[in-house]
Design an enzyme around this catalytic site. Structure first.
Site, PDB file in Angstrom:
ATOM      1  N   LYS A  63      55.125  78.820  35.872  1.00  0.00           N
ATOM      2  CA  LYS A  63      55.721  80.042  34.789  1.00  0.00           C
ATOM      3  C   LYS A  63      57.062  80.698  35.548  1.00  0.00           C
ATOM      4  O   LYS A  63      57.034  81.351  36.483  1.00  0.00           O
ATOM      5  CB  LYS A  63      54.915  81.204  34.557  1.00  0.00           C
ATOM      6  CG  LYS A  63      55.484  81.928  33.338  1.00  0.00           C
ATOM      7  CD  LYS A  63      55.200  83.247  33.473  1.00  0.00           C
ATOM      8  CE  LYS A  63      55.912  84.262  34.221  1.00  0.00           C
ATOM      9  NZ  LYS A  63      57.347  84.242  33.701  1.00  0.00           N
TER      10      LYS A  63
ATOM     11  N   GLU B 140      54.683  85.797  47.967  1.00  0.00           N
ATOM     12  CA  GLU B 140      55.848  85.938  48.797  1.00  0.00           C
ATOM     13  C   GLU B 140      56.827  87.103  48.041  1.00  0.00           C
ATOM     14  O   GLU B 140      57.047  87.003  47.041  1.00  0.00           O
ATOM     15  CB  GLU B 140      56.655  84.621  48.523  1.00  0.00           C
ATOM     16  CG  GLU B 140      55.873  83.377  49.147  1.00  0.00           C
ATOM     17  CD  GLU B 140      56.251  83.464  50.832  1.00  0.00           C
ATOM     18  OE1 GLU B 140      56.926  84.286  51.344  1.00  0.00           O
ATOM     19  OE2 GLU B 140      55.512  82.744  51.300  1.00  0.00           O
TER      20      GLU B 140
ATOM     21  N   CYS C  47      65.760  87.938  49.097  1.00  0.00           N
ATOM     22  CA  CYS C  47      64.507  88.671  49.704  1.00  0.00           C
ATOM     23  C   CYS C  47      64.548  88.675  51.100  1.00  0.00           C
ATOM     24  O   CYS C  47      64.086  89.828  51.639  1.00  0.00           O
ATOM     25  CB  CYS C  47      63.233  88.070  49.188  1.00  0.00           C
ATOM     26  SG  CYS C  47      63.034  86.205  49.582  1.00  0.00           S
TER      27      CYS C  47
ATOM     28  N   GLU D 169      63.747  98.385  48.819  1.00  0.00           N
ATOM     29  CA  GLU D 169      64.631  97.059  48.883  1.00  0.00           C
ATOM     30  C   GLU D 169      65.554  97.513  47.625  1.00  0.00           C
ATOM     31  O   GLU D 169      65.043  97.653  46.273  1.00  0.00           O
ATOM     32  CB  GLU D 169      63.669  95.976  48.504  1.00  0.00           C
ATOM     33  CG  GLU D 169      64.132  94.514  48.324  1.00  0.00           C
ATOM     34  CD  GLU D 169      63.398  93.590  47.633  1.00  0.00           C
ATOM     35  OE1 GLU D 169      62.761  93.691  46.954  1.00  0.00           O
ATOM     36  OE2 GLU D 169      63.416  92.498  48.442  1.00  0.00           O
TER      37      GLU D 169
END
Ligand code: NAD
Length: 472
Positions: A170, A245, A279, A379
């Site tokens: 997906k 992750e 990331c 973040e």
């Protein structure tokens, strides 16, 4: 216009069970450039059934067949490289030069690397009276984000093919188009029906359903930490393997013998690559007090001239944010830095000069950032670099490790040995010493809230294997 109106299940393009589509928007132009189907739980059930049935044969397939498939995949990325790079630039807004290298070049090399790993991989070993066998884990569900759409998919699909697993993917709703081209490629190279299945749709709906599905043996998720928690919770009752992750807020540390000019020059690219939507970006720069003035001056000057604009222009370094939502979120972080008293030394609020359309922000640098500020802790996922100073090396280490995340990092020193010693003390999954380059054969993954498990290289393959001990 890229209109994809079918899902790829059991080796065929088929209609989704329900009507409806997701618009794909070009973040540089704000125009709709594509549509993909909204898959439902019925579609996931069909894809899982296909993958379960294909597992019977694919799990026992000849290793040479897998090597051929991985090499054919890599070759197809080469042949269709420009089409893929253009598509990813259109859906993500990544500057085209970087798209060619990172968005398509890396998946090409990663696919080939797994073919190479298989050539010498040992599937069995003897330990005293036991035969230890490595076997594919089973049916895998992959849920992926938009920022490096094809790379993050191939970091799962290539080792799964190598291991003999079958899979349902997906992709993200922001950048799903490259996943559809991947399905075309896997079909064309003759990967057996049911080994790879593609169901597009909403994460909170089918992503969640895939994670909880009793016939899925493993879920491999890349995305935000919040969604990763939700995936883990959905997966828990069926005790499936979960690899995650997740996000990062990585530190880039200059030791006191580092070259301040080099540190300053490299710090911007390390933070702003892929328009800061990376990331593993090095978003916290930690420098000795005595270098503050010089480093800030160089960085501010370079950032002022960091070229923001049309991602199709070969000279552009920074494109738009992927979505209006992301643009708003990054802008709020810039505002919060200002409100909390960090010193804005370059960039700031508003659209970059000369741009009046697209989800752009200004690449931004904050100095004198303190540990209580949101821009230090959270973040941002945009081109925003925060700088802080330290008095001694132990303070530098404690600043570097002052994060709930632990995905990546950097250390600069005149001595590689000294930098490596410092890198060993960082609580993070990867560290670049003196600008050491990304290595597709080295394990990639996070400590702390950055995730569980590793991707890429042999470590990435082993995530897809069960271990059996046969006592003789
Ligand atoms: P996201 O978490 O919003 O979405 C990622 C994927 O998860 C999408 O496919 C989405 O549809 C799906 N999803 C969302 N909610 C879900 C749920 N409740 N259950 C199941 N699936 C769900 O993340 P994003 O905005 O697409 O990507 C940005 C984030 O991804 C950042 O935090 C970034 O750091 C992280 N990321 C991590 C890595 C890594 O390798 N560690 C790589 C790239 C991005």
């Amino acid at each position: 216009m890229h209109v994809r109106d079918q899902l790829y299940i059991d080796g065929k393009w088929v209609d989704a069970s329900k009507k409806g589509s997701i618009d794909v928007i070009n973040p540089a132009t704000e125009e709709i450039i594509g549509k993909v189907p909204i898959g439902s739980s019925e579609d996931v059930d069909k894809a899982v059934a296909a993958a379960k049935s294909a597992f019977e044969t694919w799990s026992k397939s000849d290793i040479n067949q897998r090597i051929e498939a991985l090499n054919a995949l890599s070759n197809a990325f080469k042949e269709r490289g420009e089409e893929l790079a253009q598509t990813i630039t259109a859906e993500v807004g990544t500057p085209i030069g970087y798209s060619r290298v990172a968005m398509v070049g890396t998946p090409r090399v990663v696919s080939r690397s797994y073919a190479k790993i298989l050539e010498n991989f040992s599937w069995e070993e003897e330990v005293r009276n036991s035969l230890i066998c490595k076997e594919p884990v089973g049916v895998c569900a992959f849920i992926t984000p938009w920022n490096f759409p094809l790379h993050q998919i191939i970091g799962k699909v290539a080792p799964a093919i190598a291991a003999g697993c079958t899979m349902i993917l997906k992709p993200s709703k922001e950048a799903p188009l490259s996943a559809f081209i991947l399905a075309d490629i896997l079909d064309e190279i003759g990967l057996p029906a049911g080994v790879f299945n593609l169901v597009s749709g909403h994460g909170s709906d089918i992503g969640n359903y895939m994670s909880s599905h009793p016939d899925v043996d493993m879920v491999s998720f890349t995305g935000s930490t919040g969604a990763g928690v939700s995936v883990s919770q959905s997966a828990a009752p069926t005790i499936k393997r979960v690899t995650l992750e997740l996000g990062g807020k990585s530190a880039n540390v200059a030791l006191d013998d580092a070259d301040p000019v080099l540190v300053a020059k490299k710090a911007i690219g390390a933070c702003h690559q892929n328009s800061g939507q990376t990331c593993s970006a090095l978003t916290r720069l930690i420098i000795p007090e005595g270098m503050n003035e010089q480093i800030c001056e160089i960085i501010a000057g370079k950032n002022d001239s960091y070229l923001v604009g049309d991602p199709l222009d070969e000279n552009t370094r920074c494109g738009p944010m992927v979505s209006s939502r992301q643009q708003t979120s990054v802008t709020e972080y810039i505002q919060s830095g200002i409100n909390e008293g960090a010193i804005l030394i370059s960039g700031g609020l508003g659209m970059p000069d000369g741009i009046d359309k697209g989800f752009y922000v200004k690449p931004t640098i904050f100095a004198n950032v303190t540990q209580d500020m949101r821009i230090w802790k959270e973040e941002i996922f945009g081109p925003v670099l925060v700088i802080t100073t330290y008095k001694n090396e132990s303070e530098a280490l404690s600043l570097a490790n002052d994060s709930v995340y632990g995905l990546s990092g950097g250390v600069w020193s005149a001595s590689n040995e000294r930098a490596i010693e410092f890198a060993k003390k960082m609580r993070t999954g990867q560290v670049s010493v003196n600008g050491g380059a990304f290595n597709v054969s080295a394990p990639f993954g996070g400590y702390k809230l950055s995730g569980n498990g590793r991707e890429l290289g042999t470590h990435g393959l082993e995530e897809f294997l069960e271990i059996k001990a046969i006592q003789m």
